[in-house]
Design a protein around this motif. Sequence first.
Motif, PDB file in Angstrom:
ATOM      1  N   UNK A  44       0.818  -1.207   0.000  1.00 45.17           N
ATOM      2  CA  UNK A  44       0.000   0.000   0.000  1.00 45.17           C
ATOM      3  C   UNK A  44       0.854   1.260   0.000  1.00 45.17           C
ATOM      4  N   UNK A  45       2.054   1.159   0.572  1.00 48.20           N
ATOM      5  CA  UNK A  45       2.964   2.296   0.527  1.00 48.20           C
ATOM      6  C   UNK A  45       3.445   2.598  -0.879  1.00 48.20           C
ATOM      7  N   UNK A  46       3.564   1.542  -1.709  1.00 48.06           N
ATOM      8  CA  UNK A  46       3.949   1.732  -3.101  1.00 48.06           C
ATOM      9  C   UNK A  46       2.761   2.164  -3.958  1.00 48.06           C
ATOM     10  N   UNK A  47       1.622   1.523  -3.749  1.00 50.46           N
ATOM     11  CA  UNK A  47       0.426   1.820  -4.525  1.00 50.46           C
ATOM     12  C   UNK A  47      -0.802   1.508  -3.681  1.00 50.46           C
ATOM     13  N   UNK A  48      -1.660   2.478  -3.391  1.00 50.32           N
ATOM     14  CA  UNK A  48      -1.772   3.795  -4.030  1.00 50.32           C
ATOM     15  C   UNK A  48      -0.774   4.835  -3.550  1.00 50.32           C
ATOM     16  N   UNK A  82       3.652   5.276   7.593  1.00 54.39           N
ATOM     17  CA  UNK A  82       2.803   4.638   6.592  1.00 54.39           C
ATOM     18  C   UNK A  82       1.571   3.999   7.241  1.00 54.39           C
ATOM     19  N   UNK A  83       1.777   3.317   8.344  1.00 51.27           N
ATOM     20  CA  UNK A  83       0.661   2.651   9.012  1.00 51.27           C
ATOM     21  C   UNK A  83      -0.298   3.658   9.638  1.00 51.27           C
ATOM     22  N   UNK A  84       0.225   4.788  10.107  1.00 51.20           N
ATOM     23  CA  UNK A  84      -0.648   5.861  10.574  1.00 51.20           C
ATOM     24  C   UNK A  84      -1.530   6.370   9.440  1.00 51.20           C
ATOM     25  N   UNK A  85      -0.971   6.477   8.237  1.00 49.22           N
ATOM     26  CA  UNK A  85      -1.753   6.922   7.080  1.00 49.22           C
ATOM     27  C   UNK A  85      -2.773   5.865   6.664  1.00 49.22           C
ATOM     28  N   UNK A  86      -2.406   4.593   6.770  1.00 49.68           N
ATOM     29  CA  UNK A  86      -3.341   3.511   6.439  1.00 49.68           C
ATOM     30  C   UNK A  86      -4.517   3.508   7.414  1.00 49.68           C
ATOM     31  N   UNK A  87      -4.237   3.822   8.678  1.00 47.24           N
ATOM     32  CA  UNK A  87      -5.304   3.910   9.672  1.00 47.24           C
ATOM     33  C   UNK A  87      -5.757   2.584  10.233  1.00 47.24           C
ATOM     34  N   UNK A  88      -4.917   1.552  10.156  1.00 51.06           N
ATOM     35  CA  UNK A  88      -5.286   0.227  10.651  1.00 51.06           C
ATOM     36  C   UNK A  88      -5.466   0.233  12.165  1.00 51.06           C
ATOM     37  N   UNK A  89      -6.344  -0.653  12.629  1.00 48.91           N
ATOM     38  CA  UNK A  89      -6.651  -0.727  14.056  1.00 48.91           C
ATOM     39  C   UNK A  89      -5.497  -1.313  14.860  1.00 48.91           C
ATOM     40  N   UNK A  90      -4.757  -2.224  14.243  1.00 50.94           N
ATOM     41  CA  UNK A  90      -3.548  -2.802  14.852  1.00 50.94           C
ATOM     42  C   UNK A  90      -2.403  -2.576  13.883  1.00 50.94           C
TER      43      UNK A  90
END
Length: 435
Positions: free
Chosen positions: A87-91, A156-164
């Motif tokens: 996801x960091x590569x695309x989008x 990156x994970x902060x931008x993804x917004x995942x719960x874990x």
Amino acid sequence: MQRHTVSRIVPNAFAMTENVMPSALRFELHAKCSTTKARASTLHLPHGPVQLPTFMPVATQASLKGLTYDQLAATGCRLCLNNTYHLGLKPGQAVLDKVGGAHRLQGWKHNLLTDSGGFQMVSLLKLAKVTEEGVRFLSPHDGTPMLLTPEHSISLQNSIGSDIIMQLDDVIATTSPDRERMAQAMERSIRWLDRCIAAHKYPERQNLFCIIQGGLDLDLRRKCCEEMVKRNTPGIAIGGLSGGEAKDEYCKVVDTCTSLLPENKPRYVMGVGYPEDLVVSVALGADMFDCVWPTRTARFGNAITPHGVIQIRHASFAADFSPIQEGCQCPCCLPKEKGGLGITRAYVHHLASKETVGAHLLTLHNVHYQLSLMASVRQAILEDRFPQFLCKFFDDLYGDRRRAPDWAITALKGVGVDLLASTEEVSIDQRHAES
């Protein structure tokens, strides 16, 4: 020894110690098996509760191959994985920030867990080098030099917004004979966790899990457990396994780690997906698992059943008009008169070689099977009949549980279940454990 049952909601245990990391997670322990180390619990996350033990399907690029998210939700899935690296590569991070995270991007209203991205860079890319700064590698797209640091992984994970979200760890193969490098990776993973904690922007809505490393060296695993527990992250993962190590060595690592980890936090064993691995690992005290195997094997025409994996492409199924699995409640196997599709083995055999819908149907069945298996495990723990469940599981899978692999027999005997004993003896042993 009396059966340990917790019926009340346990307050957020992270508030009970000093130097607490804020948490968006509550772990509610309901029951423990009176014989083994198995637990039944509920993990309360920002996008709803997740019943543990659980298996997490892997939606690598914000998509579970072959299924819509409505179909995935219908299997009972409430927590699945996305891949930070992809996801960091695309989008890309800019798009994720603009849309408001991966939940909105993919239309998934339930919980997400993301890996750190480091494993793919080490496992998929030959030209990768790990330093104290991070993982240096060459872009698979254009060969551009890139660097993944603990800080960038968390960003990156902060931008993804995942719960874990997972810490960036230093991963090497468990089969490596280099103990010095193994110790270095374990110690670096601890230091990188500290950097991940410092970089984490949203601990009030995203839960950072640490990852226990140390290869197959139990002393290194013990040291890592001790240090990681001090950091008091909301949950704890056992990483660096499923890399080709012998199953008995795998079981020793899981058993050793779970014995040292807090009772009031979820325990996640990364990369595990075979049904026998899941049930044995639950008996050893683990709660959460993930693997691409159930969906990947579907694309090769394989269906998971209680009696083993069947290759639907085999000619013997060409005129087999029974469901993929008798008694299965997934939409494929359920008869039309009960609201299902009424799919037969013969039809999937017809499709499996050339038509993508064949893989789609098997993926739906396999994911449902894994989640249903975990639901059955959970119910057996709640009803304090997990040892009997194990006996029936291995009877079904191998025709006779005495034919189960030696590693499973040994591991389960270590936590009080003797697969070589009669059903009556297993029941008697459990009653003795309860008294």
